[in-house]
Design a protein around this motif. Sequence first.
Motif, PDB file in Angstrom:
ATOM      1  N   PHE A   1       2.775  -1.311  13.319  1.00  0.00           N
ATOM      2  CA  PHE A   1       2.584  -2.368  12.323  1.00  0.00           C
ATOM      3  C   PHE A   1       1.111  -2.784  12.264  1.00  0.00           C
ATOM      4  O   PHE A   1       0.543  -2.953  11.174  1.00  0.00           O
ATOM      5  CB  PHE A   1       3.479  -3.573  12.646  1.00  0.00           C
ATOM      6  CG  PHE A   1       3.340  -4.674  11.639  1.00  0.00           C
ATOM      7  CD1 PHE A   1       3.893  -4.552  10.376  1.00  0.00           C
ATOM      8  CD2 PHE A   1       2.640  -5.835  11.956  1.00  0.00           C
ATOM      9  CE1 PHE A   1       3.754  -5.566   9.444  1.00  0.00           C
ATOM     10  CE2 PHE A   1       2.496  -6.850  11.031  1.00  0.00           C
ATOM     11  CZ  PHE A   1       3.059  -6.714   9.768  1.00  0.00           C
ATOM     12  N   ALA A   2       0.466  -2.944  13.413  1.00  0.00           N
ATOM     13  CA  ALA A   2      -0.955  -3.317  13.462  1.00  0.00           C
ATOM     14  C   ALA A   2      -1.823  -2.219  12.843  1.00  0.00           C
ATOM     15  O   ALA A   2      -2.784  -2.506  12.122  1.00  0.00           O
ATOM     16  CB  ALA A   2      -1.376  -3.595  14.901  1.00  0.00           C
TER      17      ALA A   2
ATOM     18  N   VAL B   1      -1.443  -2.500   9.031  1.00  0.00           N
ATOM     19  CA  VAL B   1      -2.187  -3.648   8.505  1.00  0.00           C
ATOM     20  C   VAL B   1      -3.692  -3.363   8.517  1.00  0.00           C
ATOM     21  O   VAL B   1      -4.395  -3.647   7.552  1.00  0.00           O
ATOM     22  CB  VAL B   1      -1.854  -4.938   9.297  1.00  0.00           C
ATOM     23  CG1 VAL B   1      -2.791  -6.080   8.924  1.00  0.00           C
ATOM     24  CG2 VAL B   1      -0.398  -5.332   9.057  1.00  0.00           C
TER      25      VAL B   1
ATOM     26  N   LEU C   1      -4.524  -0.797   5.750  1.00  0.00           N
ATOM     27  CA  LEU C   1      -4.402  -1.441   4.444  1.00  0.00           C
ATOM     28  C   LEU C   1      -5.613  -2.331   4.173  1.00  0.00           C
ATOM     29  O   LEU C   1      -6.173  -2.316   3.073  1.00  0.00           O
ATOM     30  CB  LEU C   1      -3.101  -2.244   4.373  1.00  0.00           C
ATOM     31  CG  LEU C   1      -2.748  -2.833   3.016  1.00  0.00           C
ATOM     32  CD1 LEU C   1      -2.539  -1.708   2.006  1.00  0.00           C
ATOM     33  CD2 LEU C   1      -1.494  -3.685   3.129  1.00  0.00           C
ATOM     34  N   ALA C   2      -6.035  -3.091   5.171  1.00  0.00           N
ATOM     35  CA  ALA C   2      -7.215  -3.951   5.022  1.00  0.00           C
ATOM     36  C   ALA C   2      -8.467  -3.115   4.772  1.00  0.00           C
ATOM     37  O   ALA C   2      -9.292  -3.454   3.913  1.00  0.00           O
ATOM     38  CB  ALA C   2      -7.391  -4.821   6.267  1.00  0.00           C
TER      39      ALA C   2
END
Length: 148
Positions: free
Chosen positions: A13-14, A17, A20-21
């Motif tokens: 998940f990290a 994220v 995506l950032a």
Amino acid sequence: MNKKQTVLIAIPFAAFVFSLACWFFFKPEKRFVFLMESFDSGKICIEERFFPSLEKNEQIKLFAEELVLGAQSPRYRSVFPHGTCILFCFFRDKTLFINFSGDIINSDSSSSELNAGFVLFRKNILHNFKYIKDIKMFADGNEISESI
């Protein structure tokens, strides 16, 4: 849920994220819409392409060169006759200045009619670059009339 399962879920998940950032902040490509005339119906059709993110002047020049090269689909007419090239292209004070080679006046059955080509070129630029308010077009150094 135990600690091991939480870690196994948190790491992917990290990573998602984070990626995506990075994509949002460092977009590698920008989408552009090309308006082209169809061979079949004569209607205006849309073709989209992705270009790398560049500085404004370079982005405009790349777009204009691609537009002059013509459509990717064989079902669309080129905006200008084949052999036309851009001698200079730059942006200053909300105005685009662009000079085409003299080959622009050559007749070509695979391209739009000359006046329609100028109109299509103008529409393409104004649609994709909202900060451009005026376009000054030249052919071999001679200004092309605004009435086109």
